[in-house]
Design an enzyme around this catalytic site. Structure first.
Site, PDB file in Angstrom:
ATOM      1  N   TYR A 147       9.206  -3.511   4.932  1.00  0.00           N
ATOM      2  CA  TYR A 147      10.179  -2.427   5.124  1.00  0.00           C
ATOM      3  C   TYR A 147       9.439  -1.212   5.648  1.00  0.00           C
ATOM      4  CZ  TYR A 147      13.734   1.137   3.931  1.00  0.00           C
ATOM      5  OH  TYR A 147      14.655   2.167   3.991  1.00  0.00           O
ATOM      6  N   ASP A 240       1.562   0.648   8.368  1.00  0.00           N
ATOM      7  CA  ASP A 240       2.486   1.478   7.595  1.00  0.00           C
ATOM      8  C   ASP A 240       1.870   1.661   6.203  1.00  0.00           C
ATOM      9  OD1 ASP A 240       6.043   1.358   6.771  1.00  0.00           O
ATOM     10  OD2 ASP A 240       4.378   2.548   5.971  1.00  0.00           O
ATOM     11  N   LYS A 268       5.041   9.466   0.961  1.00  0.00           N
ATOM     12  CA  LYS A 268       4.897   9.454  -0.495  1.00  0.00           C
ATOM     13  C   LYS A 268       3.786  10.371  -1.013  1.00  0.00           C
ATOM     14  CE  LYS A 268       7.127   4.965  -0.559  1.00  0.00           C
ATOM     15  NZ  LYS A 268       8.427   5.042  -1.199  1.00  0.00           N
TER      16      LYS A 268
HETATM   17  P1  KE4 Z   1      11.466   6.910   3.438  1.00  0.00           P
HETATM   18  O1  KE4 Z   1      12.274   7.030   4.707  1.00  0.00           O
HETATM   19  O2  KE4 Z   1      12.264   6.269   2.290  1.00  0.00           O
HETATM   20  O3  KE4 Z   1      10.780   8.188   3.031  1.00  0.00           O
HETATM   21  O4  KE4 Z   1      10.233   5.882   3.715  1.00  0.00           O
HETATM   22  C1  KE4 Z   1      10.544   4.613   4.219  1.00  0.00           C
HETATM   23  C2  KE4 Z   1       9.406   3.660   3.928  1.00  0.00           C
HETATM   24  C3  KE4 Z   1       8.531   3.328   4.940  1.00  0.00           C
HETATM   25  N1  KE4 Z   1       7.500   2.477   4.736  1.00  0.00           N
HETATM   26  C4  KE4 Z   1       7.300   1.906   3.530  1.00  0.00           C
HETATM   27  C5  KE4 Z   1       6.153   0.954   3.350  1.00  0.00           C
HETATM   28  C6  KE4 Z   1       8.163   2.205   2.447  1.00  0.00           C
HETATM   29  O5  KE4 Z   1       7.953   1.605   1.241  1.00  0.00           O
HETATM   30  C7  KE4 Z   1       9.231   3.098   2.635  1.00  0.00           C
HETATM   31  C8  KE4 Z   1      10.201   3.446   1.522  1.00  0.00           C
HETATM   32  N2  KE4 Z   1       9.943   2.825   0.249  1.00  0.00           N
HETATM   33  C9  KE4 Z   1      11.068   2.635  -0.612  1.00  0.00           C
HETATM   34  C10 KE4 Z   1      10.625   1.884  -1.869  1.00  0.00           C
HETATM   35  N3  KE4 Z   1      10.093   0.611  -1.612  1.00  0.00           N
HETATM   36  C11 KE4 Z   1      11.740   3.924  -0.960  1.00  0.00           C
HETATM   37  C12 KE4 Z   1      12.740   3.864  -2.085  1.00  0.00           C
HETATM   38  C13 KE4 Z   1      14.125   4.030  -1.588  1.00  0.00           C
HETATM   39  O6  KE4 Z   1      14.449   3.446  -0.523  1.00  0.00           O
HETATM   40  O7  KE4 Z   1      14.879   4.742  -2.275  1.00  0.00           O
END
Ligand code: KE4
Length: 426
Positions: A147, A240, A268
């Site tokens: 993801y 990523d 993060k």
């Molecule tokens: P955001 O757009 O949610 O800030 O980041 C996206 C993203 C990109 N790359 C990786 C490896 C990620 O894990 C994420 C987002 N992680 C999730 C949890 N696995 C966020 C939690 C959520 O979607 O509320």
């Protein structure tokens, strides 16, 4: 089993669903994957989360990774308070943004230059736009189960057969967007080679330690193969590191694995719990980004002073011993969970700073394995953990995020709860 008093959460949830889709601002928070209604949080402190009914939990989600120092670390709170008192946003450059870019470059030598965004999704989208501009190619290769944010082109599932064009994984995603995405199974060298032989790629994008199918570490040599295949294909390699960055090592997965990407996506930890993410790489690539170059990307709150203050405080608190302590906490937790599981069909995957408990008899090697895990068992175990005061990720496809605030007492509390929860399953 103790039962949660969640009357106030239930009251808030009843109102939330009338104003927010599913009552939440991000799907996983709704706890649907573990078959219960969400818990509303009142506050956090260190390794603890306290909900609106006064229930206290050892928190292993920690906002999905940013809180590597736990909740409300006094120095991070003070930094944000001081920044806010000087103004919350200017839409103009500030010195702090230069300092944060320098801290990133100091940790990630491959990231000579970076651009901040407000979310990991934006950072992913922008890094891939840059890769397409630099190579003049459209196709992106990603791995099933990975993801990278809700970017249209990456919300794709593998089409019929391997190494073929992706198909939309969500309504509203145009087929044209996913047609430029090819998806192969993680840890599958043959599928990777077939895809790079078949397509001229702009980029291979990967979570170096995938944590969105649960944690599924790369097989030995697999990250090196990504580098080799990207070079052979004339594609950029994009790591990523939104989750792994500044967590699995001071220099993230690229330091720990010794494999250097062309572009890195961060998030993060880099914002310390305030909205911030970034992407970056060598100057030669990043100077294609507007206004230095011709690749457009922008953001009203990119590099926001509060996020920069929280990010700088968070990174600067990560001293030399921090990663040793975080690795030791992760190992202690993993070993304790394996022992608590006893003869149950449970796998505990771990790298420093990350962990996932899979309900499966055999090790998890890719997304298909993860999807075959016993999600009902995970859900029941997770609900039982909550009843025993432990807040684990409410989905089999997520990771636990140990922090420097998790001390021995927090681990002991967790292992006692885990034993009771495992026992309630059999
Ligand atoms: P955001 O757009 O949610 O800030 O980041 C996206 C993203 C990109 N790359 C990786 C490896 C990620 O894990 C994420 C987002 N992680 C999730 C949890 N696995 C966020 C939690 C959520 O979607 O509320």
């Amino acid at each position: 089993m103790p039962s949660l008093t969640d009357a106030r959460s239930a009251q808030l949830y009843a109102r939330a669903v009338t104003l927010l889709p599913g009552g939440v601002n991000s799907p996983v928070r709704a706890m649907r994957a573990i078959g219960r209604d969400p818990i509303f949080v009142d506050h956090g402190a260190g390794a603890e989360l306290v909900d609106v009914d006064g229930n206290r939990y050892v928190d292993w989600v920690c906002s999905w990774g940013p809180l590597i120092h736990g909740h409300a670390h006094p120095e991070i709170v003070a930094a944000v308070q001081q920044a806010a008192a000087r103004g919350t946003s200017f839409g103009a450059p500030t010195a702090g943004e230069i300092e944060l870019a320098a801290e990133i470059a100091d940790r990630l030598p491959s990231v000579e230059m970076s651009r901040m965004t407000s979310s990991g999704t934006e950072a992913s989208m922008s890094a891939l736009r840059l890769a397409r501009a630099v190579t003049g190619r459209d196709m992106i290769l990603k791995f099933s189960g990975a993801y990278h944010g809700h970017v249209d082109g990456l919300l794709a599932e593998a089409g019929s057969g391997l190494a073929t064009q992706g198909i939309p994984a969500s309504p509203g995603v145009p087929a044209a967007a996913t047609a430029a995405t090819v998806i192969v199974p993680w840890n599958d060298p043959d599928a990777l080679r077939a895809a790079t032989a078949r397509h001229e790629l702009a980029a291979i994008v990967a979570e170096p330690y995938p944590a969105n199918m649960g944690l599924v570490p790369p097989d030995a040599g697999f990250l090196g193969l990504l580098r080799e295949q990207a070079d052979a294909n004339g594609a950029l390699l994009v790591f990523d590191e939104v989750i792994s960055g500044f967590r699995v090592a001071r220099g993230g997965a690229q330091e720990r694995s010794g494999v250097t990407p062309d572009l890195t996506i961060m998030g993060k930890v880099v914002g310390g719990g305030v909205p911030a993410a970034a992407y970056g790489g060598p100057k030669a690539l990043m100077e294609r980004i507007a206004p230095a170059g011709d690749v457009y990307q922008a953001g009203t709150l990119s590099g926001n002073p509060l996020a920069v203050a929280a990010g700088l405080a968070t990174l600067r608190l990560l001293d030399a011993g921090a990663y040793e302590r975080l690795a030791a906490t992760t190992t202690r937790l993993a070993e304790g969970l394996r022992a608590a599981a006893g003869d149950l069909p449970v796998q505990v995957a771990t790298v420093p700073g990350l962990l996932t408990v899979f309900f499966r008899a055999e090790p998890v090697h890719d997304y298909a394995d993860a999807a075959a895990a016993d999600r009902d068992a995970y859900a029941a175990w997770c609900r039982a953990l909550l009843a025993h005061g432990v807040y684990a990720p409410p989905s089999q496809f997520e990771a636990w995020f140990p922090s420097l605030a998790h001390d021995d007492a927090a681990i002991e509390r967790t292992l006692a709860a885990a034993s009771a929860a495992f026992a309630s399953l059999s």
